[in-house]
Write an enzyme that holds these catalytic residues in place. Structure first.
Site, PDB file in Angstrom:
ATOM      1  N   LYS A  35      71.588  11.881  64.452  1.00 56.37           N
ATOM      2  CA  LYS A  35      71.085  12.834  63.447  1.00 56.37           C
ATOM      3  C   LYS A  35      71.091  12.195  62.063  1.00 56.37           C
ATOM      4  CE  LYS A  35      73.895  16.240  61.747  1.00 56.37           C
ATOM      5  NZ  LYS A  35      74.739  17.451  61.796  1.00 56.37           N
ATOM      6  N   THR A  65      73.938  26.471  58.918  1.00 60.32           N
ATOM      7  CA  THR A  65      72.547  26.949  58.834  1.00 60.32           C
ATOM      8  C   THR A  65      71.897  27.010  60.218  1.00 60.32           C
ATOM      9  OG1 THR A  65      71.680  24.707  58.625  1.00 60.32           O
ATOM     10  CG2 THR A  65      72.267  25.852  56.582  1.00 60.32           C
ATOM     11  N   ASP A 118      80.541  21.338  69.092  1.00 60.48           N
ATOM     12  CA  ASP A 118      80.671  20.922  67.686  1.00 60.48           C
ATOM     13  C   ASP A 118      81.734  21.790  67.009  1.00 60.48           C
ATOM     14  OD1 ASP A 118      80.128  19.391  65.459  1.00 60.48           O
ATOM     15  OD2 ASP A 118      78.087  20.133  65.144  1.00 60.48           O
TER      16      ASP A 118
HETATM   17  C1  R5P Z   1      78.611  18.338  60.448  1.00 64.57           C
HETATM   18  O1  R5P Z   1      78.965  17.164  60.523  1.00 64.57           O
HETATM   19  C2  R5P Z   1      79.211  19.418  61.290  1.00 64.57           C
HETATM   20  O2  R5P Z   1      79.948  18.929  62.364  1.00 64.57           O
HETATM   21  C3  R5P Z   1      78.126  20.354  61.790  1.00 64.57           C
HETATM   22  O3  R5P Z   1      77.281  19.649  62.680  1.00 64.57           O
HETATM   23  C4  R5P Z   1      77.301  20.887  60.654  1.00 64.57           C
HETATM   24  O4  R5P Z   1      78.129  21.355  59.629  1.00 64.57           O
HETATM   25  C5  R5P Z   1      76.378  21.974  61.119  1.00 64.57           C
HETATM   26  O5  R5P Z   1      75.641  22.425  60.029  1.00 64.57           O
HETATM   27  P1  R5P Z   1      74.254  23.151  60.196  1.00 64.57           P
HETATM   28  O6  R5P Z   1      74.434  24.271  61.183  1.00 64.57           O
HETATM   29  O7  R5P Z   1      73.959  23.655  58.795  1.00 64.57           O
HETATM   30  O8  R5P Z   1      73.239  22.144  60.642  1.00 64.57           O
END
Ligand code: R5P
Length: 318
Positions: free
Chosen positions: A199, A230, A225
């Site tokens: 990513k 968001t 995760d």
């Molecule tokens: C980032 O490194 C975290 O582990 C999550 O993947 C991230 O905070 C997810 O954020 P969002 O839902 O805004 O893409």
């Protein structure tokens, strides 16, 4: 006569449901605590029972951040001035943890500021769940126990998929930072294979998938995760996995923030179910239709019990 060694547990307004559930698990009455506002908006707290010489556990997630952080700090200060023997800041969701390094000129290390504040007001230890990065523990000079939601998710998955196996399932991390978590989860589920999403974040809150690393074709993908905010990371990961031939996608994420348009974004994504825990409350009206909340209270209650009676926490990581 010496003081009894009761667990004294209370919360700020961000974690009142969790306080109820954890108290039930521990079979203790929460300490009577007032949390309100002065008419100018300032926070007013009062611990309304004697806690002198007690080990006190203050539960408070810090999302949304502002007032909830302040409530937590004021409660810790109140407990310190009430002569509590020890004060554990129990922070199911530890906000500001994603700002954990100086990755651009003239930016703060906000997670370190949080650590400084908690220690300065008088926390003697911290208990949290799926801290964004394990090494944030090093920002503190007091003990920090970082629980993983994995055992709670594992129980749920094993009920849902009693025949889970290496050929038909793959555990996926939506970014490189989550590889360790995915590997651990895969091992707990019977040595499942893992895949990673490569990513890129061109700017905050925007996620772009570059590649899927690993074999997902014909498999059920289990994305794991720490945070869903968001929803962009999970949405783009699910689309990339579908394009690479994953048959179904299930998502297991500890902290469900669901900010902005997360609900619409996720309702539109090729995902069968999003399982989150109850570390964050008050998000009920922001949950996507496929979301399901399961409770972390038993795990946290058991951790508090073990800390209180100086027992090992290792068993909670098995
Ligand atoms: C980032 O490194 C975290 O582990 C999550 O993947 C991230 O905070 C997810 O954020 P969002 O839902 O805004 O893409």
């Amino acid at each position: 006569m010496g003081k009894d060694n009761r667990i004294r547990i209370l919360s700020g307004s961000a974690s009142m449901q969790l306080l109820e559930k954890i108290s039930r698990y521990l079979d203790v009455e929460p300490v009577d605590t007032y949390v309100g506002r002065f008419s100018d908006g300032e926070i007013r707290v009062q611990i309304r029972e004697n806690i002198r010489g007690d080990n006190v556990y203050i539960i408070q997630s810090t999302n949304p951040p502002g007032d909830n952080i302040m409530e937590l700090l004021l409660l810790i200060d109140a407990a310190k001035r009430a002569s509590a023997k020890s004060i554990a800041a129990v922070i199911p969701y530890f906000g500001y943890a994603r700002q954990d390094r100086k990755d651009a000129p003239r930016v703060p290390i906000s997670a370190k500021v949080m650590a400084n504040l908690l220690q300065t007001v008088g926390a003697s230890r911290v208990l949290t769940v799926d801290l964004h990065a394990d090494q944030i523990q090093g920002f503190f000079d007091i003990p920090v126990d970082n629980l993983y939601a994995i055992p709670v998710f594992k129980e749920y998955i094993q009920k849902k998929f009693p025949d889970i196996n290496r050929d038909d399932f793959v555990v996926v991390s939506p970014d490189a930072g989550g590889t360790r978590r995915a590997r651990l989860f895969a091992r707990k589920l019977g040595d499942l294979p893992i895949a990673l999403i490569d990513k890129r974040r061109p700017r905050p809150n925007v996620a772009e998938v570059m590649n899927v690393i690993g074999e997902v074709e014909g498999k059920v993908a289990i994305i794991v995760d720490d945070i869903i905010d968001t929803g962009n990371s999970v949405r783009s990961a699910s689309i990339a996995l579908k394009e690479k031939g994953a048959t179904e996608i299930y998502v297991f994420i500890t902290h469900g923030i669901f900010s902005g348009r997360a609900r619409e974004i996720l309702d539109d994504a090729p995902i069968s179910e999003i399982v989150i825990t109850d570390t964050i409350e008050g998000n009920e009206d922001r949950l996507p239709s496929k979301a399901r909340k399961i409770s972390i209270a038993g795990l946290m209650g058991e951790a508090i019990r073990r800390i209180h009676y100086s027992e090992s926490l290792s068993v909670l990581f098995l």
